[in-house]
Design a protein around this motif. Structure first.
Motif, mmCIF file in Angstrom:
data_model
loop_
_atom_site.group_PDB
_atom_site.id
_atom_site.type_symbol
_atom_site.label_atom_id
_atom_site.label_comp_id
_atom_site.label_asym_id
_atom_site.label_seq_id
_atom_site.Cartn_x
_atom_site.Cartn_y
_atom_site.Cartn_z
ATOM 1 N N PRO A 28 39.038 39.683 40.878
ATOM 2 C CA PRO A 28 39.786 40.124 39.534
ATOM 3 C C PRO A 28 37.796 39.106 38.091
ATOM 4 O O PRO A 28 37.187 39.163 38.753
ATOM 5 N N HIS A 188 36.812 48.199 39.496
ATOM 6 C CA HIS A 188 38.038 47.812 39.195
ATOM 7 C C HIS A 188 39.214 47.768 39.909
ATOM 8 O O HIS A 188 40.584 47.650 40.409
ATOM 9 N N HIS A 204 36.233 36.234 44.531
ATOM 10 C CA HIS A 204 37.077 35.394 44.223
ATOM 11 C C HIS A 204 37.192 33.658 43.641
ATOM 12 O O HIS A 204 36.275 33.060 44.868
ATOM 13 N N TYR A 227 44.498 38.340 42.964
ATOM 14 C CA TYR A 227 45.024 38.681 41.562
ATOM 15 C C TYR A 227 45.998 38.782 41.215
ATOM 16 O O TYR A 227 46.854 39.116 39.974
ATOM 17 N N GLU A 259 47.501 41.597 36.042
ATOM 18 C CA GLU A 259 45.927 41.489 35.392
ATOM 19 C C GLU A 259 46.054 43.492 36.418
ATOM 20 O O GLU A 259 45.211 44.008 36.942
ATOM 21 N N ALA A 262 42.734 45.481 36.225
ATOM 22 C CA ALA A 262 42.458 44.805 38.114
ATOM 23 C C ALA A 262 43.237 45.572 39.156
ATOM 24 O O ALA A 262 41.765 46.215 40.085
#
Length: 266
Positions: A28, A188, A204, A227, A259, A262
């Motif tokens: 993310p 992404h 992360h 995510y 998200e 992402a």
């Protein structure tokens, strides 16, 4: 790696990346992906070691590190008096210092990489007259024409339309295999990683939380944990694809935030 007193990356231990392999670095926003690339390239302070063929690059002069690694940032400068062909030729010559003129091999290499990235029609156009996506493709051409051992690419598809996203990553994968490069690619769009990468690293909160083949690493549990989306990996047209059904709400935190950028889904 730190920004001031804030630790951004902590205890990143990556098993060896092999020549001829394309590794996607995903996670993310603010996970530390771009920071990691800059640290590997020697462009930001970092503690620890980066080994290439057993040699600690932190002990090498930065010029030698730059010769062996090509780093492409997400945002490229738009102001330049050079044309596209001249800019890519300059990168080819800079990778082989000591010559005062371009060799026939350099000219051929520039022609070839411009053709592979659909840039031939722009060869005589000035860099400052290009769109952001066109400049990204020129930057990728400059990285490839240098013929490095390692390619570090920070979201090279972020300003590209869908057609050129897939074309660019396909070229990156084919060049990686043909030249025996070690390529680390920040993306992404998880579906690009699923389709093209040999391996994924998942960052992360500044840590490496998963590493392996895309189909084995990217699953419903990872999508929810990293995510915060309710999603699944399914097959569409015979290709694995991430589908997102909704958000995963944080406990006691209201609606949460999707998200979608992402994941690569609208």
């Amino acid at each position: 790696m730190r920004y001031g007193q804030r630790r951004v990356l902590d205890d990143i231990r990556v098993p060896a990346l092999t020549a001829g392999s394309l590794t996607a670095l995903i996670g993310p926003n603010a996970a530390g992906k771009s920071t990691l690339l800059r640290g590997v390239a020697g462009l930001a302070p970092a503690s620890g070691r980066v080994l290439l063929d057993g040699e600690d690059l932190a002990r090498s002069p930065q010029a030698e590190r730059a010769r062996r690694m090509a780093y492409l940032p997400q945002t490229l400068p738009g102001r330049s008096r050079l044309g596209v062909f001249e800019a890519v030729l300059s990168a080819a010559m800079a990778a082989r210092p000591g010559r005062g003129h371009a060799a026939a091999a350099d000219l051929h290499a520039v022609d070839a990489v411009l053709a592979r990235l659909d840039l031939t029609a722009l060869a005589d156009r000035g860099i400052d007259a290009l769109s952001g996506g066109q400049r990204q493709r020129v930057g990728l051409a400059q990285a490839l024409v240098r013929d490095p051992a390692v390619l570090l690419l920070d979201e090279p598809t972020s300003a590209l339309d869908l057609h050129h996203q897939y074309r660019a990553v396909d070229v990156i994968r084919r060049e990686t295999r043909a030249r025996g490069l070690i390529t680390l690619l920040v993306v992404h769009d998880i579906n690009l990683a699923l389709r093209f990468a040999d391996r994924v690293l998942v960052l992360h909160d500044g840590r490496l939380v998963a590493d392996g083949k895309p189909g084995a690493v990217i699953d419903r549990e990872l999508l929810a944990r990293v995510y915060r989306v309710d999603g699944e990996v399914t097959g569409i047209g015979g290709r694995p694809t991430v589908l997102v059904h909704g958000v995963v709400r944080r406990p006691h935190s209201g609606a949460g935030r999707r998200e979608a950028d992402a994941i690569g889904n609208p």
